[in-house]
Design a protein around this motif. Sequence first.
Motif, PDB file in Angstrom:
ATOM      1  N   HIS A  80      -7.643  -4.156 -18.822  1.00  0.00           N
ATOM      2  CA  HIS A  80      -8.698  -3.771 -17.888  1.00  0.00           C
ATOM      3  C   HIS A  80      -9.951  -3.381 -18.673  1.00  0.00           C
ATOM      4  O   HIS A  80      -9.894  -2.525 -19.552  1.00  0.00           O
ATOM      5  CB  HIS A  80      -8.236  -2.584 -17.039  1.00  0.00           C
ATOM      6  CG  HIS A  80      -9.044  -2.399 -15.801  1.00  0.00           C
ATOM      7  ND1 HIS A  80     -10.380  -2.073 -15.828  1.00  0.00           N
ATOM      8  CD2 HIS A  80      -8.702  -2.506 -14.500  1.00  0.00           C
ATOM      9  CE1 HIS A  80     -10.825  -1.974 -14.598  1.00  0.00           C
ATOM     10  NE2 HIS A  80      -9.825  -2.236 -13.773  1.00  0.00           N
ATOM     11  N   PRO A  81     -11.106  -3.989 -18.377  1.00  0.00           N
ATOM     12  CA  PRO A  81     -12.335  -3.648 -19.107  1.00  0.00           C
ATOM     13  C   PRO A  81     -12.860  -2.261 -18.723  1.00  0.00           C
ATOM     14  O   PRO A  81     -12.617  -1.793 -17.613  1.00  0.00           O
ATOM     15  CB  PRO A  81     -13.315  -4.736 -18.678  1.00  0.00           C
ATOM     16  CG  PRO A  81     -12.837  -5.178 -17.344  1.00  0.00           C
ATOM     17  CD  PRO A  81     -11.339  -5.016 -17.363  1.00  0.00           C
ATOM     18  N   TYR A  82     -13.532  -1.638 -19.677  1.00  0.00           N
ATOM     19  CA  TYR A  82     -14.225  -0.379 -19.412  1.00  0.00           C
ATOM     20  C   TYR A  82     -15.249  -0.163 -20.514  1.00  0.00           C
ATOM     21  O   TYR A  82     -15.196  -0.791 -21.557  1.00  0.00           O
ATOM     22  CB  TYR A  82     -13.251   0.802 -19.323  1.00  0.00           C
ATOM     23  CG  TYR A  82     -12.561   1.185 -20.608  1.00  0.00           C
ATOM     24  CD1 TYR A  82     -13.059   2.217 -21.405  1.00  0.00           C
ATOM     25  CD2 TYR A  82     -11.407   0.524 -21.030  1.00  0.00           C
ATOM     26  CE1 TYR A  82     -12.423   2.576 -22.586  1.00  0.00           C
ATOM     27  CE2 TYR A  82     -10.771   0.882 -22.202  1.00  0.00           C
ATOM     28  CZ  TYR A  82     -11.281   1.905 -22.980  1.00  0.00           C
ATOM     29  OH  TYR A  82     -10.657   2.263 -24.147  1.00  0.00           O
ATOM     30  N   TRP A  83     -16.190   0.732 -20.226  1.00  0.00           N
ATOM     31  CA  TRP A  83     -17.156   1.112 -21.251  1.00  0.00           C
ATOM     32  C   TRP A  83     -17.406   2.607 -21.144  1.00  0.00           C
ATOM     33  O   TRP A  83     -17.126   3.211 -20.121  1.00  0.00           O
ATOM     34  CB  TRP A  83     -18.468   0.324 -21.145  1.00  0.00           C
ATOM     35  CG  TRP A  83     -19.223   0.514 -19.850  1.00  0.00           C
ATOM     36  CD1 TRP A  83     -19.167  -0.285 -18.749  1.00  0.00           C
ATOM     37  CD2 TRP A  83     -20.132   1.569 -19.534  1.00  0.00           C
ATOM     38  NE1 TRP A  83     -19.970   0.213 -17.759  1.00  0.00           N
ATOM     39  CE2 TRP A  83     -20.594   1.349 -18.216  1.00  0.00           C
ATOM     40  CE3 TRP A  83     -20.602   2.681 -20.221  1.00  0.00           C
ATOM     41  CZ2 TRP A  83     -21.501   2.197 -17.594  1.00  0.00           C
ATOM     42  CZ3 TRP A  83     -21.505   3.521 -19.595  1.00  0.00           C
ATOM     43  CH2 TRP A  83     -21.946   3.265 -18.290  1.00  0.00           C
ATOM     44  N   TYR A  84     -17.905   3.172 -22.236  1.00  0.00           N
ATOM     45  CA  TYR A  84     -18.264   4.582 -22.222  1.00  0.00           C
ATOM     46  C   TYR A  84     -19.365   4.842 -23.240  1.00  0.00           C
ATOM     47  O   TYR A  84     -19.571   4.072 -24.176  1.00  0.00           O
ATOM     48  CB  TYR A  84     -17.055   5.479 -22.510  1.00  0.00           C
ATOM     49  CG  TYR A  84     -16.471   5.314 -23.888  1.00  0.00           C
ATOM     50  CD1 TYR A  84     -16.984   6.022 -24.984  1.00  0.00           C
ATOM     51  CD2 TYR A  84     -15.411   4.451 -24.108  1.00  0.00           C
ATOM     52  CE1 TYR A  84     -16.451   5.871 -26.253  1.00  0.00           C
ATOM     53  CE2 TYR A  84     -14.872   4.301 -25.366  1.00  0.00           C
ATOM     54  CZ  TYR A  84     -15.399   5.003 -26.433  1.00  0.00           C
ATOM     55  OH  TYR A  84     -14.867   4.848 -27.690  1.00  0.00           O
ATOM     56  N   ASP A  85     -20.070   5.942 -23.017  1.00  0.00           N
ATOM     57  CA  ASP A  85     -21.097   6.436 -23.930  1.00  0.00           C
ATOM     58  C   ASP A  85     -20.727   7.838 -24.377  1.00  0.00           C
ATOM     59  O   ASP A  85     -20.144   8.609 -23.618  1.00  0.00           O
ATOM     60  CB  ASP A  85     -22.468   6.529 -23.236  1.00  0.00           C
ATOM     61  CG  ASP A  85     -23.041   5.176 -22.856  1.00  0.00           C
ATOM     62  OD1 ASP A  85     -22.840   4.220 -23.615  1.00  0.00           O
ATOM     63  OD2 ASP A  85     -23.682   5.098 -21.787  1.00  0.00           O
ATOM     64  N   THR A  86     -21.078   8.151 -25.608  1.00  0.00           N
ATOM     65  CA  THR A  86     -21.057   9.521 -26.107  1.00  0.00           C
ATOM     66  C   THR A  86     -22.465   9.775 -26.649  1.00  0.00           C
ATOM     67  O   THR A  86     -23.317   8.891 -26.604  1.00  0.00           O
ATOM     68  CB  THR A  86     -20.021   9.725 -27.233  1.00  0.00           C
ATOM     69  OG1 THR A  86     -20.447   9.010 -28.388  1.00  0.00           O
ATOM     70  CG2 THR A  86     -18.635   9.273 -26.807  1.00  0.00           C
ATOM     71  N   ASP A  87     -22.712  10.947 -27.188  1.00  0.00           N
ATOM     72  CA  ASP A  87     -24.012  11.227 -27.785  1.00  0.00           C
ATOM     73  C   ASP A  87     -24.270  10.359 -29.014  1.00  0.00           C
ATOM     74  O   ASP A  87     -25.415  10.121 -29.375  1.00  0.00           O
ATOM     75  CB  ASP A  87     -24.125  12.707 -28.170  1.00  0.00           C
ATOM     76  CG  ASP A  87     -24.253  13.602 -26.953  1.00  0.00           C
ATOM     77  OD1 ASP A  87     -24.665  13.104 -25.875  1.00  0.00           O
ATOM     78  OD2 ASP A  87     -23.927  14.801 -27.070  1.00  0.00           O
ATOM     79  N   GLN A  88     -23.198   9.889 -29.648  1.00  0.00           N
ATOM     80  CA  GLN A  88     -23.341   9.114 -30.876  1.00  0.00           C
ATOM     81  C   GLN A  88     -23.111   7.613 -30.737  1.00  0.00           C
ATOM     82  O   GLN A  88     -23.527   6.849 -31.602  1.00  0.00           O
ATOM     83  CB  GLN A  88     -22.357   9.619 -31.952  1.00  0.00           C
ATOM     84  CG  GLN A  88     -22.802  10.858 -32.690  1.00  0.00           C
ATOM     85  CD  GLN A  88     -22.620  12.117 -31.848  1.00  0.00           C
ATOM     86  OE1 GLN A  88     -21.646  12.237 -31.132  1.00  0.00           O
ATOM     87  NE2 GLN A  88     -23.561  13.030 -31.933  1.00  0.00           N
ATOM     88  N   THR A  89     -22.415   7.169 -29.678  1.00  0.00           N
ATOM     89  CA  THR A  89     -22.004   5.771 -29.654  1.00  0.00           C
ATOM     90  C   THR A  89     -21.889   5.220 -28.230  1.00  0.00           C
ATOM     91  O   THR A  89     -21.848   5.961 -27.253  1.00  0.00           O
ATOM     92  CB  THR A  89     -20.655   5.598 -30.384  1.00  0.00           C
ATOM     93  OG1 THR A  89     -20.386   4.213 -30.529  1.00  0.00           O
ATOM     94  CG2 THR A  89     -19.530   6.250 -29.632  1.00  0.00           C
ATOM     95  N   HIS A  90     -21.814   3.903 -28.161  1.00  0.00           N
ATOM     96  CA  HIS A  90     -21.524   3.176 -26.928  1.00  0.00           C
ATOM     97  C   HIS A  90     -20.373   2.229 -27.250  1.00  0.00           C
ATOM     98  O   HIS A  90     -20.372   1.575 -28.293  1.00  0.00           O
ATOM     99  CB  HIS A  90     -22.742   2.368 -26.447  1.00  0.00           C
ATOM    100  CG  HIS A  90     -22.413   1.448 -25.312  1.00  0.00           C
ATOM    101  ND1 HIS A  90     -22.358   1.882 -24.020  1.00  0.00           N
ATOM    102  CD2 HIS A  90     -22.092   0.136 -25.293  1.00  0.00           C
ATOM    103  CE1 HIS A  90     -22.029   0.855 -23.233  1.00  0.00           C
ATOM    104  NE2 HIS A  90     -21.864  -0.215 -23.990  1.00  0.00           N
ATOM    105  N   ALA A  91     -19.399   2.151 -26.374  1.00  0.00           N
ATOM    106  CA  ALA A  91     -18.281   1.232 -26.578  1.00  0.00           C
ATOM    107  C   ALA A  91     -18.055   0.424 -25.306  1.00  0.00           C
ATOM    108  O   ALA A  91     -18.157   0.944 -24.202  1.00  0.00           O
ATOM    109  CB  ALA A  91     -17.024   2.005 -26.936  1.00  0.00           C
ATOM    110  N   ASP A  92     -17.774  -0.836 -25.481  1.00  0.00           N
ATOM    111  CA  ASP A  92     -17.470  -1.761 -24.395  1.00  0.00           C
ATOM    112  C   ASP A  92     -16.185  -2.467 -24.795  1.00  0.00           C
ATOM    113  O   ASP A  92     -16.184  -3.257 -25.741  1.00  0.00           O
ATOM    114  CB  ASP A  92     -18.621  -2.755 -24.235  1.00  0.00           C
ATOM    115  CG  ASP A  92     -18.723  -3.330 -22.851  1.00  0.00           C
ATOM    116  OD1 ASP A  92     -17.776  -3.170 -22.055  1.00  0.00           O
ATOM    117  OD2 ASP A  92     -19.755  -3.956 -22.559  1.00  0.00           O
TER     118      ASP A  92
END
Length: 118
Positions: A80-92
């Motif tokens: 299942h695809p997902y993405w997230y952001d933190t203060d330091q990074t973005h992941a997809d």
Amino acid sequence: MNRRQALSLALILLVLAAGALFVTDRYAKRQALQQEEAYLQSELARSSCVTNFDTSGTVGDEKATVVDRSLDGRWVRVSHPYWYDTDQTHADTSSEAVYYVGLNSVYRVNGESPGPVC
């Protein structure tokens, strides 16, 4: 109602009852994907360093494959695809997990934890 009609009706009712007693592949795949989406949302929402997320993605599509069967359930491998952001990074990215889907239960058998380690 003659004997032939009664037999036909009994056969139809038997087929309908069997559908209610057994988990189909289609049902199992749909349930496993829904559970994985809910799991991702829950885990990402409680992650202290995730600032934004969604259970859609640009790197892939939802996938579900039945990997084993029993009379009362199915084991389904999902991605299942997902993405997230933190203060330091973005992941997809996409999750990988296996679910058991039974007549009265759906549970995650194994899989990776989503998101960053905070």
